[in-house]
Write an enzyme that holds these catalytic residues in place. Sequence first.
Site, PDB file in Angstrom:
ATOM      1  N   TRP A   1       0.866  -1.188   0.000  1.00 20.83           N
ATOM      2  CA  TRP A   1       0.000   0.000   0.000  1.00 20.83           C
ATOM      3  C   TRP A   1       0.896   1.230   0.000  1.00 20.83           C
ATOM      4  CZ3 TRP A   1      -0.281   3.823   3.931  1.00 20.83           C
ATOM      5  CH2 TRP A   1      -1.131   4.890   3.593  1.00 20.83           C
TER       6      TRP A   1
ATOM      7  N   GLU B   1      -3.177  -3.044  -2.166  1.00 26.73           N
ATOM      8  CA  GLU B   1      -4.293  -2.369  -1.491  1.00 26.73           C
ATOM      9  C   GLU B   1      -4.568  -1.004  -2.111  1.00 26.73           C
ATOM     10  OE1 GLU B   1      -3.416  -1.601   2.648  1.00 26.73           O
ATOM     11  OE2 GLU B   1      -5.466  -0.973   3.110  1.00 26.73           O
TER      12      GLU B   1
ATOM     13  N   LYS C   1      -6.879   2.713  -2.443  1.00 28.73           N
ATOM     14  CA  LYS C   1      -7.419   3.690  -1.499  1.00 28.73           C
ATOM     15  C   LYS C   1      -8.062   4.837  -2.251  1.00 28.73           C
ATOM     16  CE  LYS C   1      -6.192   6.185   2.681  1.00 28.73           C
ATOM     17  NZ  LYS C   1      -5.370   6.180   3.877  1.00 28.73           N
TER      18      LYS C   1
ATOM     19  N   ASP D   1      -9.622  -2.751   1.642  1.00 27.03           N
ATOM     20  CA  ASP D   1      -9.745  -2.231   3.011  1.00 27.03           C
ATOM     21  C   ASP D   1     -11.088  -1.529   3.046  1.00 27.03           C
ATOM     22  OD1 ASP D   1      -9.688  -0.104   5.028  1.00 27.03           O
ATOM     23  OD2 ASP D   1      -7.573  -0.584   5.326  1.00 27.03           O
TER      24      ASP D   1
ATOM     25  N   HIS E   1     -11.584   2.234   2.599  1.00 30.94           N
ATOM     26  CA  HIS E   1     -10.988   2.877   1.433  1.00 30.94           C
ATOM     27  C   HIS E   1     -11.934   3.115   0.270  1.00 30.94           C
ATOM     28  CE1 HIS E   1      -6.583   1.835   2.667  1.00 30.94           C
ATOM     29  NE2 HIS E   1      -7.258   2.466   3.595  1.00 30.94           N
TER      30      HIS E   1
ATOM     31  N   HIS F   1      -8.598  -5.988   4.496  1.00 31.75           N
ATOM     32  CA  HIS F   1      -8.256  -5.293   5.730  1.00 31.75           C
ATOM     33  C   HIS F   1      -9.587  -4.948   6.360  1.00 31.75           C
ATOM     34  CE1 HIS F   1      -3.876  -3.625   5.281  1.00 31.75           C
ATOM     35  NE2 HIS F   1      -3.922  -4.934   5.457  1.00 31.75           N
TER      36      HIS F   1
ATOM     37  N   ASP G   1     -11.819   7.355   6.542  1.00 30.22           N
ATOM     38  CA  ASP G   1     -11.019   6.161   6.812  1.00 30.22           C
ATOM     39  C   ASP G   1     -10.357   6.304   8.187  1.00 30.22           C
ATOM     40  OD1 ASP G   1      -9.577   3.802   6.432  1.00 30.22           O
ATOM     41  OD2 ASP G   1      -7.904   4.840   5.472  1.00 30.22           O
TER      42      ASP G   1
ATOM     43  N   ASP H   1     -10.175   4.332  10.754  1.00 34.44           N
ATOM     44  CA  ASP H   1      -9.569   3.156  11.387  1.00 34.44           C
ATOM     45  C   ASP H   1      -9.987   2.989  12.842  1.00 34.44           C
ATOM     46  OD1 ASP H   1      -7.907   1.791   9.313  1.00 34.44           O
ATOM     47  OD2 ASP H   1      -6.956   3.762   9.177  1.00 34.44           O
TER      48      ASP H   1
ATOM     49  N   ASP I   1      -7.052  -4.077  10.489  1.00 31.82           N
ATOM     50  CA  ASP I   1      -6.302  -2.830  10.284  1.00 31.82           C
ATOM     51  C   ASP I   1      -7.047  -1.677  10.941  1.00 31.82           C
ATOM     52  OD1 ASP I   1      -4.634  -0.807   9.446  1.00 31.82           O
ATOM     53  OD2 ASP I   1      -5.276  -0.835   7.357  1.00 31.82           O
TER      54      ASP I   1
HETATM   55  C1  RNT Z   1      -3.829   2.993   5.076  1.00 30.85           C
HETATM   56  C2  RNT Z   1      -3.940   1.540   4.784  1.00 30.85           C
HETATM   57  C3  RNT Z   1      -2.813   0.687   5.262  1.00 30.85           C
HETATM   58  C4  RNT Z   1      -2.320   1.070   6.629  1.00 30.85           C
HETATM   59  C5  RNT Z   1      -1.324   0.110   7.220  1.00 30.85           C
HETATM   60  C6  RNT Z   1      -0.621   0.694   8.390  1.00 30.85           C
HETATM   61  O1  RNT Z   1      -4.949   3.684   4.781  1.00 30.85           O
HETATM   62  O2  RNT Z   1      -5.138   1.069   5.275  1.00 30.85           O
HETATM   63  O3  RNT Z   1      -3.193  -0.638   5.228  1.00 30.85           O
HETATM   64  O4  RNT Z   1      -3.358   1.220   7.522  1.00 30.85           O
HETATM   65  O5  RNT Z   1      -0.473  -0.321   6.256  1.00 30.85           O
HETATM   66 ZN    ZN Z   2      -5.461  -1.058   5.218  1.00 26.40          ZN
END
Ligand code: RNT
Ligand code: ZN
Length: 411
Positions: A180, A221, A223, A254, A257, A281, A289, A291, A321
């Site tokens: 990523w 990955e 985004k 993810d 994303h 993820h 995003d 998290d 994640d």
């Molecule tokens: C970032 C991505 C990625 C990170 C990690 C730390 O938006 O989701 O996966 O969160 O690599």
């Molecule tokens: Zn991620």
Amino acid sequence: MSRYEEAKKIYAALGTDAGKAIEKLSDVTISVHCWQGDDVTGFDSGEALSGGIQTTGNYPGRARTPEELMADIDKTFSLIPGKKKLNLHACYAIFDGENPGRDKIRPEHFAKWVQFAKERNMGIDFNPTFFSHPMVKDNLTLSSPDEEVRKYWVEHGKACIRISEYFARETGVPCVMNIWIPDGYKDIPADRIGPRARFKKSLDEILGIDYDKSLVYVTLESKVFGIGLESYTVGSAEFCLSYSTKNGITPLMDNGHYHPTEMVSDKISSLLLFNDKIALHVTRPVRWDSDHVVLFDDETKEIAKEIVRNDALDRVFIATDYFDASINRISAWVTGVRSVQKALLYALLEPSSLKELQNDADFTSLMVKQEELKTAPFGDVWEEFLRVSGTPADYLTEIKKYENEVMVKRA
Ligand code: RNT
Ligand code: ZN
């Protein structure tokens, strides 16, 4: 009769076997991210977190050293049932002597992690770290127009494939290596294809090295945007999906994303039809995003249902994640992973007869049956899963004790 036995009967009447659901769940591996323990800091650069991702909060007890992080991982894993894999980032390299730079890191810098994993009988997944580093120039890495910068990060990618092979060989478990990059622009670019062409070339160069594809699964990955990178992201969904498909690597989604009304649960089936393996993820985006810690919520359940219904438990690499520094980090870790497992168990308890109702266009019954399942005694089956896997149902008491005895002392 125990509560579980009662529950088993109720599920049997609904058309599912709770015992089988527990058995299947016991076999599922969750790749647990190491970066919840230290707010995505790592040990190799001393730089602030960059790349458009952000951890907020300053709850006491952040792990500051490899030893502290390992101790916290042990505590965390002791409170998570089922099979686990450890998901590391390159910035968690442990240097005994000099730091050679991310372009030159080697397997030996992860020897302590390998020893840690081996002693605990688990595999390791890996991520090159394309952020929080002085060689990130103007928010760009693999897509940089500066050849020195681009090449530096290509070398980092290659170095990480070598390290991933080492993890797989040492642990005997294939390594999933996820790429990523944060690359993007805050404001409207004048050239959208240039950076993407350079990213494509960089990926070709990284993947061009000879590596054992049965040992390392490379995932990519995508985004939609990051903080400070709102207008344009090089590794967009279309780019990453097209690149993965064309080059035989594995796409990674993810669920933080995408645009807020786009659901990863709806995307899984399409990707499964065109890929041997896919990767996820699992996170919880709140308005962006963000998290947040994964909860046992609707979208997490829906994602799990798609994996289970499509009989794809062995085709989906499931990783977590998220990073929350505003609450006890171990509790955050455990709550998130348990939520993923709860969602999987919930999905495993869904009767297959629902599909028939859909095909018979009996949407009345489908709605009623789906609602009925929501109030079935799921909690009793979950508690039985915890019991058979020897994990305490109450993890809060244990964590509060560890917080007082260990974490608050980290001044
Ligand atoms: C970032 C991505 C990625 C990170 C990690 C730390 O938006 O989701 O996966 O969160 O690599
Ligand atoms: Zn991620």
